[in-house]
Design a protein around this motif. Structure first.
Motif, PDB file in Angstrom:
ATOM      1  N   ALA A  41       0.679 -15.213  -2.517  1.00 50.56           N
ATOM      2  CA  ALA A  41      -0.771 -14.987  -2.551  1.00 50.56           C
ATOM      3  C   ALA A  41      -1.420 -15.673  -1.359  1.00 50.56           C
ATOM      4  O   ALA A  41      -2.354 -15.162  -0.758  1.00 50.56           O
ATOM      5  CB  ALA A  41      -1.347 -15.512  -3.845  1.00 50.56           C
ATOM      6  N   ASN A  84      -9.291  -6.719  -1.233  1.00 47.22           N
ATOM      7  CA  ASN A  84      -8.848  -7.198  -2.552  1.00 47.22           C
ATOM      8  C   ASN A  84      -7.385  -7.606  -2.454  1.00 47.22           C
ATOM      9  O   ASN A  84      -6.588  -6.883  -1.877  1.00 47.22           O
ATOM     10  CB  ASN A  84      -8.978  -6.094  -3.602  1.00 47.22           C
ATOM     11  CG  ASN A  84     -10.432  -5.825  -3.934  1.00 47.22           C
ATOM     12  OD1 ASN A  84     -11.261  -6.714  -3.808  1.00 47.22           O
ATOM     13  ND2 ASN A  84     -10.718  -4.605  -4.329  1.00 47.22           N
ATOM     14  N   GLY A  85      -7.063  -8.749  -3.003  1.00 45.97           N
ATOM     15  CA  GLY A  85      -5.680  -9.182  -2.968  1.00 45.97           C
ATOM     16  C   GLY A  85      -5.294  -9.901  -1.692  1.00 45.97           C
ATOM     17  O   GLY A  85      -4.131 -10.202  -1.471  1.00 45.97           O
ATOM     18  N   GLY A 109      -6.159 -12.863  -0.949  1.00 42.82           N
ATOM     19  CA  GLY A 109      -5.934 -14.281  -1.235  1.00 42.82           C
ATOM     20  C   GLY A 109      -7.209 -15.113  -1.280  1.00 42.82           C
ATOM     21  O   GLY A 109      -7.141 -16.326  -1.425  1.00 42.82           O
ATOM     22  N   THR A 119      -7.669 -16.820  -4.730  1.00 41.52           N
ATOM     23  CA  THR A 119      -6.629 -17.826  -4.947  1.00 41.52           C
ATOM     24  C   THR A 119      -6.954 -19.092  -4.164  1.00 41.52           C
ATOM     25  O   THR A 119      -6.825 -20.206  -4.684  1.00 41.52           O
ATOM     26  CB  THR A 119      -5.268 -17.275  -4.491  1.00 41.52           C
ATOM     27  OG1 THR A 119      -5.066 -16.013  -5.090  1.00 41.52           O
ATOM     28  CG2 THR A 119      -4.148 -18.209  -4.869  1.00 41.52           C
ATOM     29  N   GLU A 167      -3.366 -10.481   3.505  1.00 43.89           N
ATOM     30  CA  GLU A 167      -2.041 -10.777   2.981  1.00 43.89           C
ATOM     31  C   GLU A 167      -1.711 -12.262   2.989  1.00 43.89           C
ATOM     32  O   GLU A 167      -0.635 -12.676   3.415  1.00 43.89           O
ATOM     33  CB  GLU A 167      -0.986  -9.971   3.739  1.00 43.89           C
ATOM     34  CG  GLU A 167      -1.157  -8.484   3.472  1.00 43.89           C
ATOM     35  CD  GLU A 167      -0.177  -7.628   4.267  1.00 43.89           C
ATOM     36  OE1 GLU A 167       0.560  -8.198   5.083  1.00 43.89           O
ATOM     37  OE2 GLU A 167      -0.180  -6.411   4.041  1.00 43.89           O
TER      38      GLU A 167
END
Lengths: 289, 468
Positions: B69, B89-90, B92, B95, B250
């Motif tokens: 993440a 989205n995604g 990181g 997180t 990423e």
């Protein structure tokens, strides 16, 4: 992971977060700084329990009262279990109050992580504040229930049917603290494990029932015959605090110093282990819950 | 050691220092879900067999696969900086914030934080519907790290800011959702922490309140010298609040620096659109009925340089359309979340008052376009109904719009005034907002649209309709 807040100065807050693991990490100082939160959580659980009920806080009295009447009928009248000469209703009222207190400390804390995951996922605060506030709420609930018991107790006392040990009354707060901490310790160990295995939360309900019959709640310890059953009962860490409580309040009860020491030892161990495991799980439980 | 770390950071005025931060998530099933499964798994693995819980067709390797993440984040944030964090989205973003807020632990790396952190990953943390506004202020405030004395001191400010004074002793479950978020945001806004970490929380309440929130946060950064970390998909607020911006992709920082450049880069990630097909249908005039429909897959070609864009409506050379979307349309699309991969643009100009007929025509073209391309389609429709009085034009446009939404289309209108859909206060669009928000429609207005003259900041985006 270790993460510690350092207060180098009153106005300097410095925090270091790293991936290193440190097992024995109680972080109690932080909990103390959030003491206001503990009180607010306690207040919340009170405010919410009886919202939108007709009888409201009357349930606090009604509940143990009805249970005790039922116990008197089933265990006293039908099964004919002796209560060491104490009036049946009073015996069961006291037993109920103290057992409910200690068992609620376990069951309510056994779900700490799963029922608070929404909150825990959004903001950090010392998670230990939640179980502590639960215990505090139960102490207060117990005290309120006992105030009702006290009225009945005084009546019987005035009529000479019971003989409380006044000096031992002073031990009651200590017993409450002990049972609370023990319940919390056991509860948070269970809650730490339920983050991965949901089985345990189902087991808790059943386990607590078993535990109740293994504890002299519906019968006095004196009724147990000498032998392995009695020894087993003495190994149960809740036995002595319950007997001690009845000894103080009702004047009957069997005290066993070795069992009492063991009970305290168990409490401290459960608490210590509980906090360590709890603090450990708390750091990453969101990834597995 | 801690003392020296602190001194190191304090000397150069750093608020946050992150070194080599990584966070690994395991994909697939994490262990067993029940004790029984876990024991079985251990037992079988111990006997040298496959994990019995592995689903058929799923290799054992996959269950152990990991997902980074965050993959090596190094970052230094100075005190008083307002740092925006953007990314798909995604990427990181959340997180990273969660680790900074101590909600979850990093897998590798270390972080030093000089100052208290206020985490505002969501508004209304710790709020409980049964409790009154005042009780909730206490509880939420304490959860966020204030002491009771601190809350007592700030109570009046919080209530004043929230604009819900008269309802403060009412249970919040009786609040409207707008009042709820206002109160919730006010609590967070009054934290004393040196570092504020926010995830899309400024988009609360009505427009005025949003402006107030944004100002409050800017004041926190610029005047009070507090550090702000702000994650958002709304490029407008990023642009207005932040003076530095990160682009994450990423799990890595791919850009760190100027806000406009960062936004351009972020938008660029999505820029791979080309015009591939074109459908037009024009009816011959039949009586007073006629319509022209054209649909094409279009390209978002970066920021448009058309000098006319942004000019006042009165400028005679001002025109709409063209194949280049105006600057703000891009922003609007980014507000929508990720820019859809394929965009179909339909221009509807019609004298035809048979609305159902028009809707069916449009749908047919959309289907054709959908078949030509494989991905889902977001339509941008410019509705222009030419016949009738102002009122009937409005209602005709609305019916078409409603028809499209009914048929499951995501509708993004820009330049609504051309179709007589004027999204000013009290206008038809606002009146219909309630109805549309619960459905699939997205309505966006170009900010330069003349009917927005008096509400310059008012851009209708998905947020506006989806807020509640």
């Amino acid at each position: 992971m270790t993460r510690n807040t350092y207060y180098l100065d009153k106005n300097v807050h410095f925090k270091h977060i790293s991936a290193e693991r440190k097992w024995i990490d109680l972080r109690l100082g932080e909990v103390w700084r959030y003491r206001d939160l503990i009180l607010l959580f306690t207040r919340r659980s009170f405010a919410l329990t009886y919202k939108q009920t007709i009888l409201g806080p009357i349930w606090l009295f009604l509940n143990p009262f009805l249970t005790s009447i039922m116990y008197s009928l089933v265990f006293g009248r039908i099964a004919g279990i002796s209560t060491d000469g104490v009036p049946m209703l009073l015996f069961y009222l006291c037993s109920n109050a103290i057992w409910n207190y200690s068992s609620s400390c376990v069951t309510s804390n056994a779900h700490t992580f799963t029922s608070n995951s929404g909150l825990f996922g959004k903001v950090y605060f010392p998670r230990l504040t939640v179980p502590l506030s639960q215990v505090l709420a139960f102490v207060i609930r117990f005290s309120i229930q006992m105030s009702m018991v006290l009225v009945i107790l005084i009546w019987y006392w005035a009529h000479g049917q019971i003989h409380p040990h006044i000096w031992a009354l002073l031990v009651i707060p200590l017993s409450l603290v002990q049972l609370g901490l023990m319940g919390m310790g056991v509860g948070i160990i269970i809650s730490s494990m339920t983050t991965k295995y949901r089985d345990l939360s189902i087991l808790v309900g059943f386990g607590m029932q078993l535990w109740m019959y293994g504890t002299p709640v519906v019968y006095p310890l004196s009724q147990l015959p000498d032998g392995w059953i009695r020894s087993l009962s003495l190994l149960n860490p809740v036995t002595m605090p319950v007997e001690l409580f009845r000894y103080a309040v009702l004047g009957t009860g069997t005290l066993q110093p070795v069992s009492l020491v063991w009970s305290w030892g168990f409490t401290l161990l459960a608490l210590f282990l509980g906090i360590i495991v709890f603090n450990h799980v708390e750091k990453t439980f969101l990834d597995t819950v | 050691m801690i003392d020296s770390r602190y001194k190191e950071m304090a000397e150069v005025g750093l608020a946050i220092r992150i070194k080599g931060l990584k966070k690994v998530y395991r994909l697939g099933q994490i262990g067993g879900t029940t004790l029984q499964e876990e024991l079985k798994r251990r037992w079988e693995i111990w006997r040298g067999r496959d994990d019995p819980n592995t689903k058929i067709g799923q290799t054992a390797r996959l269950t152990g696969e990991t997902f980074m993440a965050l993959n090596g984040i190094n970052l230094e944030v100075r005190q008083g900086e307002a740092l925006g964090i953007i990314g798909k989205n995604g990427a990181g973003k959340s997180t990273l914030l969660k680790i900074l807020c101590q909600i979850t632990a990093p897998t590798e790396g270390e972080i030093d934080i000089n100052g208290r952190i206020a985490s505002m990953l969501e508004v209304g943390i710790g709020f409980n519907g049964e409790m009154t506004g005042r009780e909730n202020i206490y509880l939420s405030g304490a959860i966020l790290g204030m002491t009771k004395a601190e809350i007592d001191r700030k109570m009046q400010d919080i209530i004043d800011f929230s604009e819900v004074e008269e309802f403060i002793d009412t249970p919040v479950k009786r609040y409207s959702s707008g009042m709820f978020v206002k109160l919730a945001f006010s609590v967070s806004a009054h934290l004393d922490s040196e570092i504020l970490i926010m995830d899309e929380v400024l988009a609360v309440g009505d427009m005025d309140f949003q402006k107030k929130c944004l100002n409050k946060m800017r004041e926190a950064a610029n005047v009070q010298g507090r550090t702000v970390l702000y994650v958002s998909h709304n490029m407008n607020t990023i642009r207005r609040l932040c003076d530095r911006c990160l682009v994450l992709d990423e799990g890595k920082i791919i850009f760190d620096g100027d806000v406009d450049q960062a936004i351009a880069l972020y938008m660029g990630i999505e820029d791979h659109l080309k015009t591939e097909y074109h459908f037009t249908e024009e009816s011959r005039p039949y009586g007073r009925f006629s319509h022209k429909l054209s649909i094409e897959r279009t390209v978002i070609e970066g920021v448009c340089d058309d000098p006319r864009i942004g000019q006042s409506y009165n400028n005679p050379s001002f025109g709409y359309g063209g194949y280049c979307l105006p600057k703000d349309s891009r922003q609007l699309l980014s507000n929508y979340g990720t820019i859809p991969e394929k965009i179909i643009r339909a221009v509807v100009e019609s004298n035809d008052t048979r609305k159902k007929y028009i809707i069916d025509k449009i749908m047919r073209l959309v289907r054709m376009a959908e078949q030509a391309g494989q991905n889902s389609v977001v339509g941008i429709y410019r509705l222009s109904m030419k016949s009738g009085s102002d009122n009937s034009r409005e209602s005709a446009s609305l019916s078409v719009l409603r028809g499209l939404i009914d048929r499951g289309c995501t509708v993004l209108i820009y330049e609504p005034s051309l179709g007589g859909l004027c999204p000013v206060e009290g206008g038809v669009l606002v009146a219909e907002a309630e109805e549309f928000k619960s459905r699939a429609g997205i309505i966006a207005a170009n900010r330069y649209d003349p009917c927005l003259e008096d509400v310059k900041e008012r851009v209708f985006t998905r947020d506006f309709f989806m807020r509640d």
